[in-house]
Motif scaffolding. Structure first.
Motif, mmCIF file in Angstrom:
data_model
loop_
_atom_site.group_PDB
_atom_site.id
_atom_site.type_symbol
_atom_site.label_atom_id
_atom_site.label_comp_id
_atom_site.label_asym_id
_atom_site.label_seq_id
_atom_site.Cartn_x
_atom_site.Cartn_y
_atom_site.Cartn_z
ATOM 1 N N ASN A 106 1.111 -1.559 0.130
ATOM 2 C CA ASN A 106 0.325 -0.443 -0.149
ATOM 3 C C ASN A 106 0.826 1.811 -0.320
ATOM 4 O OD1 ASN A 106 -2.319 1.669 0.448
ATOM 5 N ND2 ASN A 106 -2.522 1.216 1.964
ATOM 6 N N HIS A 111 -5.919 3.614 4.329
ATOM 7 C CA HIS A 111 -6.185 2.261 3.727
ATOM 8 C C HIS A 111 -6.732 1.426 2.586
ATOM 9 C CE1 HIS A 111 -5.790 2.415 8.590
ATOM 10 N NE2 HIS A 111 -5.047 0.564 8.899
ATOM 11 N N ALA A 113 -8.232 -1.898 0.450
ATOM 12 C CA ALA A 113 -8.237 -3.128 -0.052
ATOM 13 C C ALA A 113 -8.193 -3.585 -1.377
ATOM 14 C CB ALA A 113 -10.034 -3.465 0.703
ATOM 15 N N LYS A 115 -8.252 -6.935 -4.503
ATOM 16 C CA LYS A 115 -9.060 -7.472 -4.385
ATOM 17 C C LYS A 115 -8.308 -8.064 -5.942
ATOM 18 C CE LYS A 115 -13.189 -9.232 -6.376
ATOM 19 N NZ LYS A 115 -15.507 -8.906 -6.667
ATOM 20 N N ILE A 132 -6.965 -5.817 3.558
ATOM 21 C CA ILE A 132 -7.195 -4.597 3.104
ATOM 22 C C ILE A 132 -5.801 -4.345 3.966
ATOM 23 C CG2 ILE A 132 -7.696 -3.383 4.953
ATOM 24 C CD1 ILE A 132 -10.829 -3.803 5.047
ATOM 25 N N SER A 169 -8.520 -2.185 -6.250
ATOM 26 C CA SER A 169 -8.249 -1.584 -5.440
ATOM 27 C C SER A 169 -9.091 -0.567 -5.072
ATOM 28 C CB SER A 169 -6.737 -0.798 -5.387
ATOM 29 O OG SER A 169 -6.908 0.293 -6.185
ATOM 30 N N LYS A 171 -10.136 1.999 -1.888
ATOM 31 C CA LYS A 171 -9.957 3.447 -0.966
ATOM 32 C C LYS A 171 -11.069 2.891 0.383
ATOM 33 C CE LYS A 171 -8.975 7.750 0.858
ATOM 34 N NZ LYS A 171 -8.983 8.956 0.718
ATOM 35 N N VAL A 172 -10.610 2.136 1.669
ATOM 36 C CA VAL A 172 -11.583 2.279 2.895
ATOM 37 C C VAL A 172 -11.202 3.357 3.734
ATOM 38 C CG1 VAL A 172 -12.066 -0.051 2.088
ATOM 39 C CG2 VAL A 172 -9.647 0.185 4.230
ATOM 40 N N TYR A 178 -11.497 -7.563 6.039
ATOM 41 C CA TYR A 178 -11.829 -8.039 4.259
ATOM 42 C C TYR A 178 -13.459 -8.862 3.975
ATOM 43 C CZ TYR A 178 -11.768 -8.743 -0.178
ATOM 44 O OH TYR A 178 -11.766 -9.104 -1.563
#
Length: 268
Positions: A106, A111, A113, A115, A132, A169, A171-172, A178
């Motif tokens: 990252n 933070h 996530a 996939k 994440i 990606s 943004k969280v 997750y």
């Protein structure tokens, strides 16, 4: 009724009475013309103003549309740093399931996530399929793939895989568990980080790419084993059938024993 003649002294008065309305009429006409001209000027000014406003609106709309097009053409700002950056290296072993590895870091201040997706979900899978990451955090993901045997007498290393992998990606807000549904709930915020193509490596011919792959796979295995270990027990020790050794209880037992010894001494 007397009619005034040309030499009548009232002639000036009679004409004077008729001259006044004509003079007023001329002034009224002049005033009306002036008012009409003023209205025309106002109308022209208003038309020019409206044209300027419309032109300004058209210019603003055009600028807005151009800006949106320009933004769409700009490259997406990456949230993740990948190593390798755009390929997945697999050892070429036909008829076997082989592994590849990729480090995902990252590189943003939030933070994020991520996939995995693949065009061949039946013959490929990822571990982990998503996670994440905190800012600056990284992990090595392992990708498993079944290698099809070559067809039509094709040379092994000339085989080109049509399988592709995609990393997305999101943004969280902060640390959280997750779940894949995050990407369905916020589709508009999802970015495609990279589409990875498959590259096969000859296991009988050493190369820097093969050495790097083996190092990353070993690191991924070590991290997996570390996660499997149970956490160290820092609580109270338990012996026997659930008997808890309590420091306060030990102190009390020592105190009672000391009191008993002192009582026996006094009785003697």
């Amino acid at each position: 009724m007397a009619i005034a003649d040309e030499n009548s002294p009232s002639d000036g008065k009679v004409w004077g009475l008729f001259k006044l309305p004509f003079r007023n009429s001329g002034n009224s006409h002049s005033t009306t013309s002036s008012h009409s001209t003023h209205q025309q000027q106002q109308s022209q000014s208003q038309s020019q103003s409206n044209s300027h406003v419309q032109g300004s609106n058209v210019h603003n709309n055009s600028s807005s549309s151009v800006s949106s097009v320009a933004r769409s053409l700009l490259p997406t700002r990456r949230r993740l740093r990948l190593d390798p950056s755009n390929k997945l290296y697999f050892p070429y072993e036909p008829g076997k399931q082989v592994r590849s590895a990729i480090r995902i870091k990252n590189s943003s201040k939030s933070h994020v996530a991520f996939k995995f997706q693949t065009t061949a979900p039946k013959s490929c899978f990822m571990r982990p399929p998503g996670a994440i990451l905190a800012p600056g955090e990284s992990l090595i993901a392992t990708v498993f793939k079944f290698v099809e045997p070559p067809e039509n007498n094709e040379k092994p290393m000339d085989q080109k895989s049509k399988v592709k992998f995609k990393i997305m990606s999101l943004k969280v807000k902060g640390p959280m568990d997750y779940v894949p549904e995050l990407f369905d709930e916020q589709k508009d915020q999802v970015a495609v980080e990279q589409i990875l193509r498959v590259v096969f490596l000859d296991i009988e011919r050493p190369s820097p790419a093969l050495e790097k792959l083996n190092r990353q796979l070993a690191e991924a295995e070590a991290a997996l084993e570390a996660r499997k270990k149970p956490p160290e027990d820092t609580g109270p020790k338990i012996i026997g059938e659930g008997l808890v050794i309590d420091e306060w209880k030990e102190r009390r037992e020592r105190y009672l024993a000391r009191q008993q010894v002192e009582g026996e001494v006094d009785s003697v």
